[in-house]
Design a protein around this motif. Sequence first.
Motif, PDB file in Angstrom:
ATOM      1  N   LYS A  20       0.828  -1.211   0.000  1.00 23.42           N
ATOM      2  CA  LYS A  20       0.000   0.000   0.000  1.00 23.42           C
ATOM      3  C   LYS A  20       0.858   1.254   0.000  1.00 23.42           C
ATOM      4  O   LYS A  20       0.566   2.225  -0.698  1.00 23.42           O
ATOM      5  CB  LYS A  20      -0.930   0.010   1.213  1.00 23.42           C
ATOM      6  CG  LYS A  20      -2.132  -0.861   1.070  1.00 23.42           C
ATOM      7  CD  LYS A  20      -3.041  -0.716   2.279  1.00 23.42           C
ATOM      8  CE  LYS A  20      -4.209  -1.670   2.191  1.00 23.42           C
ATOM      9  NZ  LYS A  20      -5.098  -1.575   3.347  1.00 23.42           N
ATOM     10  N   VAL A  21       1.933   1.239   0.789  1.00 24.21           N
ATOM     11  CA  VAL A  21       2.819   2.400   0.870  1.00 24.21           C
ATOM     12  C   VAL A  21       3.478   2.660  -0.482  1.00 24.21           C
ATOM     13  O   VAL A  21       3.591   3.803  -0.920  1.00 24.21           O
ATOM     14  CB  VAL A  21       3.884   2.197   1.974  1.00 24.21           C
ATOM     15  CG1 VAL A  21       4.986   3.229   1.887  1.00 24.21           C
ATOM     16  CG2 VAL A  21       3.229   2.230   3.337  1.00 24.21           C
ATOM     17  N   GLU A  22       3.913   1.618  -1.154  1.00 21.03           N
ATOM     18  CA  GLU A  22       4.595   1.772  -2.438  1.00 21.03           C
ATOM     19  C   GLU A  22       3.666   2.279  -3.534  1.00 21.03           C
ATOM     20  O   GLU A  22       4.081   3.009  -4.420  1.00 21.03           O
ATOM     21  CB  GLU A  22       5.224   0.451  -2.853  1.00 21.03           C
ATOM     22  CG  GLU A  22       6.424   0.072  -2.000  1.00 21.03           C
ATOM     23  CD  GLU A  22       6.956  -1.312  -2.310  1.00 21.03           C
ATOM     24  OE1 GLU A  22       6.402  -1.996  -3.209  1.00 21.03           O
ATOM     25  OE2 GLU A  22       7.937  -1.715  -1.669  1.00 21.03           O
ATOM     26  N   THR A  23       2.393   1.913  -3.492  1.00 17.99           N
ATOM     27  CA  THR A  23       1.456   2.307  -4.546  1.00 17.99           C
ATOM     28  C   THR A  23       0.645   3.551  -4.189  1.00 17.99           C
ATOM     29  O   THR A  23      -0.084   4.066  -5.026  1.00 17.99           O
ATOM     30  CB  THR A  23       0.473   1.156  -4.860  1.00 17.99           C
ATOM     31  OG1 THR A  23      -0.257   0.830  -3.667  1.00 17.99           O
ATOM     32  CG2 THR A  23       1.199  -0.058  -5.370  1.00 17.99           C
ATOM     33  N   GLN A  24       0.812   4.049  -2.989  1.00 18.24           N
ATOM     34  CA  GLN A  24       0.043   5.201  -2.515  1.00 18.24           C
ATOM     35  C   GLN A  24       0.471   6.479  -3.232  1.00 18.24           C
ATOM     36  O   GLN A  24       1.643   6.710  -3.476  1.00 18.24           O
ATOM     37  CB  GLN A  24       0.284   5.327  -1.010  1.00 18.24           C
ATOM     38  CG  GLN A  24      -0.284   6.520  -0.356  1.00 18.24           C
ATOM     39  CD  GLN A  24       0.004   6.499   1.136  1.00 18.24           C
ATOM     40  OE1 GLN A  24       0.412   5.483   1.680  1.00 18.24           O
ATOM     41  NE2 GLN A  24      -0.189   7.598   1.778  1.00 18.24           N
ATOM     42  N   GLU A  25      -0.517   7.325  -3.578  1.00 17.29           N
ATOM     43  CA  GLU A  25      -0.221   8.609  -4.206  1.00 17.29           C
ATOM     44  C   GLU A  25      -0.048   9.670  -3.129  1.00 17.29           C
ATOM     45  O   GLU A  25      -0.561   9.532  -2.026  1.00 17.29           O
ATOM     46  CB  GLU A  25      -1.363   9.013  -5.129  1.00 17.29           C
ATOM     47  CG  GLU A  25      -1.501   8.123  -6.345  1.00 17.29           C
ATOM     48  CD  GLU A  25      -2.599   8.586  -7.274  1.00 17.29           C
ATOM     49  OE1 GLU A  25      -2.974   9.775  -7.216  1.00 17.29           O
ATOM     50  OE2 GLU A  25      -3.083   7.765  -8.043  1.00 17.29           O
ATOM     51  N   HIS A  26       0.665  10.735  -3.480  1.00 13.95           N
ATOM     52  CA  HIS A  26       0.871  11.828  -2.534  1.00 13.95           C
ATOM     53  C   HIS A  26      -0.459  12.519  -2.256  1.00 13.95           C
ATOM     54  O   HIS A  26      -1.220  12.813  -3.174  1.00 13.95           O
ATOM     55  CB  HIS A  26       1.863  12.853  -3.077  1.00 13.95           C
ATOM     56  CG  HIS A  26       3.256  12.334  -3.146  1.00 13.95           C
ATOM     57  ND1 HIS A  26       4.041  12.195  -2.042  1.00 13.95           N
ATOM     58  CD2 HIS A  26       4.004  11.919  -4.191  1.00 13.95           C
ATOM     59  CE1 HIS A  26       5.214  11.719  -2.401  1.00 13.95           C
ATOM     60  NE2 HIS A  26       5.219  11.539  -3.698  1.00 13.95           N
ATOM     61  N   TYR A  27      -0.713  12.815  -1.000  1.00 16.28           N
ATOM     62  CA  TYR A  27      -1.918  13.535  -0.614  1.00 16.28           C
ATOM     63  C   TYR A  27      -1.783  14.972  -1.098  1.00 16.28           C
ATOM     64  O   TYR A  27      -0.823  15.652  -0.795  1.00 16.28           O
ATOM     65  CB  TYR A  27      -2.083  13.498   0.912  1.00 16.28           C
ATOM     66  CG  TYR A  27      -3.381  14.064   1.400  1.00 16.28           C
ATOM     67  CD1 TYR A  27      -4.551  13.337   1.262  1.00 16.28           C
ATOM     68  CD2 TYR A  27      -3.445  15.312   1.981  1.00 16.28           C
ATOM     69  CE1 TYR A  27      -5.749  13.837   1.703  1.00 16.28           C
ATOM     70  CE2 TYR A  27      -4.634  15.828   2.432  1.00 16.28           C
ATOM     71  CZ  TYR A  27      -5.796  15.080   2.291  1.00 16.28           C
ATOM     72  OH  TYR A  27      -6.987  15.595   2.735  1.00 16.28           O
ATOM     73  N   GLY A  29      -1.716  15.741  -4.406  1.00 11.02           N
ATOM     74  CA  GLY A  29      -1.168  15.753  -5.761  1.00 11.02           C
ATOM     75  C   GLY A  29       0.329  15.553  -5.805  1.00 11.02           C
ATOM     76  O   GLY A  29       0.988  15.346  -4.795  1.00 11.02           O
ATOM     77  N   GLU A  30       0.842  15.635  -7.007  1.00  9.93           N
ATOM     78  CA  GLU A  30       2.263  15.422  -7.250  1.00  9.93           C
ATOM     79  C   GLU A  30       3.062  16.603  -6.695  1.00  9.93           C
ATOM     80  O   GLU A  30       2.649  17.746  -6.778  1.00  9.93           O
ATOM     81  CB  GLU A  30       2.513  15.296  -8.753  1.00  9.93           C
ATOM     82  CG  GLU A  30       3.835  14.685  -9.119  1.00  9.93           C
ATOM     83  CD  GLU A  30       3.999  13.254  -8.642  1.00  9.93           C
ATOM     84  OE1 GLU A  30       5.123  12.905  -8.264  1.00  9.93           O
ATOM     85  OE2 GLU A  30       3.016  12.505  -8.632  1.00  9.93           O
ATOM     86  N   ILE A  31       4.224  16.323  -6.150  1.00  4.73           N
ATOM     87  CA  ILE A  31       5.084  17.360  -5.580  1.00  4.73           C
ATOM     88  C   ILE A  31       5.877  18.004  -6.712  1.00  4.73           C
ATOM     89  O   ILE A  31       6.514  17.324  -7.504  1.00  4.73           O
ATOM     90  CB  ILE A  31       6.033  16.771  -4.524  1.00  4.73           C
ATOM     91  CG1 ILE A  31       5.232  16.201  -3.366  1.00  4.73           C
ATOM     92  CG2 ILE A  31       7.045  17.799  -4.058  1.00  4.73           C
ATOM     93  CD1 ILE A  31       6.056  15.464  -2.347  1.00  4.73           C
ATOM     94  N   LYS A  32       5.826  19.342  -6.789  1.00  2.00           N
ATOM     95  CA  LYS A  32       6.560  20.075  -7.816  1.00  2.00           C
ATOM     96  C   LYS A  32       7.853  20.596  -7.207  1.00  2.00           C
ATOM     97  O   LYS A  32       7.842  21.211  -6.149  1.00  2.00           O
ATOM     98  CB  LYS A  32       5.731  21.251  -8.319  1.00  2.00           C
ATOM     99  CG  LYS A  32       4.457  20.828  -8.992  1.00  2.00           C
ATOM    100  CD  LYS A  32       3.628  22.031  -9.373  1.00  2.00           C
ATOM    101  CE  LYS A  32       2.274  21.575  -9.886  1.00  2.00           C
ATOM    102  NZ  LYS A  32       1.360  22.684 -10.097  1.00  2.00           N
TER     103      LYS A  32
END
Length: 83
Positions: A20-27, A29-32
């Motif tokens: 789950k940790v490996e497939t989890q997306e950033h809360y 959105g993506e970090i710029k």
Amino acid sequence: MMAEEEKKRVFNFLEQLKQKVETQEHYGGEIKKEEAKMDIRDCPECGAGRAYTKGLTACAYCGFVFMDTKLTDGMHIKKENNS
């Protein structure tokens, strides 16, 4: 035998958590990635540096006025009449 089954359940649970940790997306959105920067505004009168924020109207050190705001009648808010 019970201890071995318990170990398998714990191992499976831990593997599920890792997956789950490996497939989890950033809360949020993506970090710029950006270069570090500072938003500051120097007072033209005394040269004092101030963190630039919207609504900064006067220098805290010398009192120089960056912008003079006057209220006018708006669509929903009317200026007060003193009569």
